[in-house]
Design a protein around this motif. Structure first.
Motif, PDB file in Angstrom:
ATOM      1  N   ARG A  63      -1.636  -0.100  -4.038  1.00  0.00           N
ATOM      2  CA  ARG A  63      -1.623  -0.183  -3.452  1.00  0.00           C
ATOM      3  C   ARG A  63      -3.057   0.689  -2.503  1.00  0.00           C
ATOM      4  NH1 ARG A  63       2.181   0.572  -6.353  1.00  0.00           N
ATOM      5  NH2 ARG A  63       4.460   0.905  -5.742  1.00  0.00           N
ATOM      6  N   LEU A  64      -4.171   0.187  -2.423  1.00  0.00           N
ATOM      7  CA  LEU A  64      -5.347   0.666  -2.127  1.00  0.00           C
ATOM      8  C   LEU A  64      -5.768  -1.239  -1.252  1.00  0.00           C
ATOM      9  CD1 LEU A  64      -7.981   2.688  -4.460  1.00  0.00           C
ATOM     10  CD2 LEU A  64      -6.276   3.414  -2.020  1.00  0.00           C
ATOM     11  N   PHE A  65      -5.434  -2.130  -1.734  1.00  0.00           N
ATOM     12  CA  PHE A  65      -5.414  -3.240  -1.961  1.00  0.00           C
ATOM     13  C   PHE A  65      -4.711  -2.729  -0.156  1.00  0.00           C
ATOM     14  CE2 PHE A  65      -4.401  -7.599  -2.543  1.00  0.00           C
ATOM     15  CZ  PHE A  65      -5.361  -8.537  -1.906  1.00  0.00           C
ATOM     16  N   THR A  66      -3.484  -3.196  -0.163  1.00  0.00           N
ATOM     17  CA  THR A  66      -2.037  -2.536   0.551  1.00  0.00           C
ATOM     18  C   THR A  66      -2.335  -1.754   1.733  1.00  0.00           C
ATOM     19  OG1 THR A  66      -0.266  -3.232  -0.631  1.00  0.00           O
ATOM     20  CG2 THR A  66       0.506  -2.457   1.179  1.00  0.00           C
ATOM     21  N   GLY A  67      -3.787  -1.166   1.923  1.00  0.00           N
ATOM     22  CA  GLY A  67      -4.448  -0.125   2.497  1.00  0.00           C
ATOM     23  C   GLY A  67      -5.261  -0.674   3.588  1.00  0.00           C
ATOM     24  N   LEU A 113       4.583  -5.344  -0.708  1.00  0.00           N
ATOM     25  CA  LEU A 113       5.513  -6.084   0.890  1.00  0.00           C
ATOM     26  C   LEU A 113       6.307  -4.654   1.478  1.00  0.00           C
ATOM     27  CD1 LEU A 113       6.477  -7.823   1.739  1.00  0.00           C
ATOM     28  CD2 LEU A 113       8.170  -8.755   0.607  1.00  0.00           C
ATOM     29  N   GLU A 114       6.935  -3.759  -0.117  1.00  0.00           N
ATOM     30  CA  GLU A 114       7.599  -2.288   0.819  1.00  0.00           C
ATOM     31  C   GLU A 114       6.225  -1.362   2.397  1.00  0.00           C
ATOM     32  OE1 GLU A 114       8.314  -1.813  -3.498  1.00  0.00           O
ATOM     33  OE2 GLU A 114       7.927  -3.672  -1.659  1.00  0.00           O
ATOM     34  N   GLU A 115       5.951  -1.473   1.212  1.00  0.00           N
ATOM     35  CA  GLU A 115       4.934  -1.369   2.418  1.00  0.00           C
ATOM     36  C   GLU A 115       4.213  -1.273   2.971  1.00  0.00           C
ATOM     37  OE1 GLU A 115       2.434   1.406  -0.789  1.00  0.00           O
ATOM     38  OE2 GLU A 115       4.210   1.839  -1.983  1.00  0.00           O
ATOM     39  N   LEU A 116       4.079  -2.665   3.228  1.00  0.00           N
ATOM     40  CA  LEU A 116       3.663  -3.650   4.027  1.00  0.00           C
ATOM     41  C   LEU A 116       2.975  -3.072   5.451  1.00  0.00           C
ATOM     42  CD1 LEU A 116       2.488  -7.352   3.772  1.00  0.00           C
ATOM     43  CD2 LEU A 116       0.872  -5.619   3.609  1.00  0.00           C
ATOM     44  N   ALA A 154       3.249  -7.470  10.275  1.00  0.00           N
ATOM     45  CA  ALA A 154       2.380  -9.114   9.210  1.00  0.00           C
ATOM     46  C   ALA A 154       3.848  -9.027   9.113  1.00  0.00           C
ATOM     47  CB  ALA A 154       1.670  -8.574   8.610  1.00  0.00           C
ATOM     48  N   ARG A 155       3.635 -10.681   8.470  1.00  0.00           N
ATOM     49  CA  ARG A 155       4.048 -11.646   7.774  1.00  0.00           C
ATOM     50  C   ARG A 155       3.322 -11.949   6.626  1.00  0.00           C
ATOM     51  NH1 ARG A 155       5.594 -16.807  10.019  1.00  0.00           N
ATOM     52  NH2 ARG A 155       3.263 -16.352  11.167  1.00  0.00           N
ATOM     53  N   MET A 156       4.121 -12.464   5.581  1.00  0.00           N
ATOM     54  CA  MET A 156       3.100 -11.885   3.711  1.00  0.00           C
ATOM     55  C   MET A 156       3.884 -14.121   3.481  1.00  0.00           C
ATOM     56  SD  MET A 156       2.248  -9.891   0.431  1.00  0.00           S
ATOM     57  CE  MET A 156       3.878  -9.877   0.400  1.00  0.00           C
ATOM     58  N   LEU A 157       2.404 -14.426   2.952  1.00  0.00           N
ATOM     59  CA  LEU A 157       2.787 -15.880   2.605  1.00  0.00           C
ATOM     60  C   LEU A 157       2.250 -14.692   1.051  1.00  0.00           C
ATOM     61  CD1 LEU A 157       3.080 -18.812   1.661  1.00  0.00           C
ATOM     62  CD2 LEU A 157       0.890 -18.881   2.201  1.00  0.00           C
ATOM     63  N   THR A 158       3.779 -15.327   0.261  1.00  0.00           N
ATOM     64  CA  THR A 158       2.973 -14.122  -1.092  1.00  0.00           C
ATOM     65  C   THR A 158       3.286 -16.191  -2.303  1.00  0.00           C
ATOM     66  OG1 THR A 158       3.504 -12.674  -2.845  1.00  0.00           O
ATOM     67  CG2 THR A 158       5.342 -13.585  -1.936  1.00  0.00           C
TER      68      THR A 158
END
Length: 272
Positions: A30-34, A65-68, A72-76
Motif C-alpha cells: 500500500r505504501l508502494f501504491t501510494g 489496483l483498486e487503490e490506484l 493511470a493504466r497498469m501492466l501487471t
C-alpha cells in the motif's frame, strides 16, 4: 510510463517488506501504491494525458489496483519480453523509474540486479550497471528520456550518472543493506508529486542511441556461470563470469533475462 519497482519505495528496508505473502508485504504494497499514485498525480499535473504503469517487482502483482489513481493504466503479470521496461517504444514521451535501488555488489538498501543474491555484478559496456542503468540504456535506444528516479539516496547518486537530467527523489537515506532513515509517506508523496510535475518539462523525444552493447554478469558461484554458458551467444569469460554481445540494447536485455532465468534455476537452496 512508470517502471515501478518496490525495494526503493518509501519505508522499505528488509526482505519481508517486499516478499509477496508476508504480513509486512501486505503493509508495504500500500505504501508502494501510494508512491505510484503521487507520481501519477504529479505527471498529470505536469500535462501527462496517459500514464502506463509497468508493475516491475517480483511476480509483478504487488500494487493494489483498486487503490490506484484512475488516470493511470497498469501492466501487471509476468513473462513480459522486456521485463521492467515492457511498454517502452518510440511513442513514449518519458519514463519514470520509481522505487528503484542500487545494483548488485553496491551499497544501498536491498541492493541487487534482477536476482536478489546470486549475482555479484552486472557490467554494461564495461561499467557496473544497476537495473536503472540497464533500463535507461534501453529507453535511450527508443529515444525516450528518463524523467524521474525515486529510491534511496545512493540510488539517486547512481541515477545522476546514467540520467543526469532526470529529477531525483530520495525517499530514504541508506544506512546499510537492511536499514535506512525513512521519511514519512506524507512527506515523500509531496516530494514525488512535485518532482514528477516538474519532470514533465523533460518529456518528449530525444535522439535515439542505437548501437551494439556487451553485458557481462558475475555470479557468486562457479556453477551458475557454467549453466549460463550453454545459452547460445553467451560465453564463459571467467570462472564465475559470463558475457555476451548484442546488436542492440533490446536484444541485450532479452538475452540478459534468459541468463538470469537460467541462473535462478541452477541455484541450490542451501549451497547456492
Amino acid at each position: 510510463m512508470i517502471s515501478a519497482d518496490m525495494e526503493g519505495v518509501t519505508g522499505v528496508t528488509c526482505p519481508a517488506d517486499v516478499r509477496p505473502g508476508t504480513e509486512q508485504w501486505q503493509r508495504f504494497r500500500r505504501l508502494f501504491t501510494g508512491d505510484v499514485n503521487a507520481c501519477v498525480a504529479g505527471l498529470a499535473a505536469g500535462g501527462a494525458e496517459d500514464v502506463l504503469i509497468n508493475e516491475a517487482h517480483n511476480d509483478n502483482r504487488n500494487l493494489v489496483l483498486e487503490e490506484l489513481d484512475d488516470r493511470a493504466r497498469m501492466l501487471t503479470g509476468y513473462h513480459k519480453p522486456l521485463s521492467m521496461m515492457q511498454g517502452i517504444d518510440s511513442d513514449v514521451d518519458g519514463v519514470v523509474f520509481l522505487g528503484y535501488h542500487t545494483g548488485a555488489g553496491e551499497e544501498g538498501v536491498l541492493a541487487h540486479t534482477y536476482l536478489e543474491n546470486s549475482i555479484t555484478g552486472v557490467f554494461l559496456d564495461g561499467v557496473r550497471a544497476s537495473e536503472g542503468r540497464l533500463n535507461a540504456a534501453l529507453a535511450a535506444e527508443y529515444g525516450v528520456p528518463v524523467l524521474l528516479v525515486t529510491g534511496d539516496d545512493l540510488t539517486c547518486e547512481d541515477a545522476a550518472k546514467y540520467a543526469p537530467a532526470a529529477r531525483l527523489v530520495a525517499v530514504k537515506e541508506s544506512v546499510s543493506r537492511y536499514a535506512a532513515i525513512c521519511a514519512t509517506p506524507q512527506r515523500t508523496a509531496e516530494q514525488i508529486k512535485s518532482a514528477a510535475e516538474a519532470a514533465m518539462d523533460l518529456a518528449g523525444p530525444v535522439e535515439p542511441d542505437r548501437r551494439p552493447h556487451r553485458i557481462e554478469v558475475e555470479f557468486d558461484a562457479a556453477q551458475l556461470a557454467a549453466a549460463c554458458a550453454v545459452i547460445p551467444t553467451v560465453e564463459r569469460v571467467d570462472v564465475r563470469r559470463v558475457g555476451f554481445d548484442a546488436a542492440s540494447m533490446t536484444d541485450a536485455m532479452k538475452c540478459f533475462k534468459v541468463v538470469t532465468y537460467v541462473a535462478s534455476k541452477a541455484t541450490e537452496e542451501i549451497y547456492g
